[in-house]
Design an enzyme around this catalytic site. Structure first.
Site: not given
Ligand code: AP5
Length: 211
Positions: A13, A85, A124, A155, A166
């Protein structure tokens, strides 16, 4: 463009939102980035949300909704990454958009199996200076510091326990949102196991932008 990117942790994402924002000028709104920025600033809010973040738990709905709302009015065109979410957040978003007179165009679900996601997340790295996301194998950080000076950090919530927690929360609470938006004719799915640029092309096509 008013688009939600749904998908499990590691589906890409953040990677896709960053690329599409650069290509289209839409604003990338990541609630995860907002949470991490609060933690980094050491604010009272940051201290409140840090423990949830580090354990891979969701931040309570009332806190995250208040954190996300101001960003919706900051730009005409945006991509929401990581919000909503669960159904309660989706309803809060519906209410906020209605109040602002804004319509959602599309919800894109990025799909990939859990085993691939765990591998992706452990490789990552994120640039501390630009916020750009890399992967040690699939998309390594540049060696030339003019391109991105880094440093490239792992991270805190990319530990095996937090990743598994997660993903469990995703399947339990976030995945049902696919039906929520499909019923309203807003959902499109994209195969996120493809190479990064192909996923970008498919997302752009699904939102009606030329790839
Ligand atoms: P990446 O693009 O970083 O993946 P992502 O889908 O963004 O995954 P996240 O881990 O960031 O999502 P998340 O939901 O856990 O974290 P968030 O920051 O939102 O890609 C991942 C890796 O794969 C990278 O190394 C990339 O290079 C590689 N890659 C990507 N595409 C690829 C492909 N096609 N082929 C090969 N490799 C590829 O949230 C963090 C925390 O914040 C949560 O746990 C929670 O505590 C809080 N939070 C955030 N939003 C909310 C909410 N709405 N409600 C409550 N708590 C929340």
């Amino acid at each position: 463009m008013r688009v939600i990117l749904l998908g499990p942790q590691g589906a890409g994402k953040g990677t896709q939102a960053h690329r599409i924002a650069q290509q289209t000028g839409a604003k990338h709104i990541s609630t995860g980035d907002i949470v991490r920025a609060e933690i980094k600033s050491g604010s009272e809010l940051g201290q409140k949300v840090q423990d949830y973040n580090d354990r891979g738990e969701l931040v309570p709905d009332e806190i995250i909704v208040e954190m996300a709302k101001p960003y919706l009015t900051g730009a005409d065109s945006w991509l929401l990454d990581g919000f909503p979410r669960n159904e309660s957040q989706a309803r809060a978003l519906d209410a906020a958009l209605k109040e602002l007179g804004i319509e959602l165009d599309k919800v894109i679900a990025l799909e990939a199996p859990d085993d691939d996601l765990v591998k992706r997340l452990s490789g990552r790295r994120t640039s501390d200076s630009t916020g750009k996301i890399y992967h040690v194998e699939h998309d390594p950080p540049p060696e030339n510091s003019d391109e991105d000076p880094g440093p490239f950090v792992q991270r805190k919530d990319d530990t095996e326990d937090a990743i598994r927690r997660r993903l469990e929360i995703y399947h339990d609470q976030t995945e049902p949102l696919k039906d929520y938006y499909a019923e309203r004719g807003l959902l499109a799915t994209v195969d996120a196991t493809q190479e990064i640029s192909k996923v970008t092309d498919d997302v752009l096509k699904a939102v009606g932008e030329t790839a």
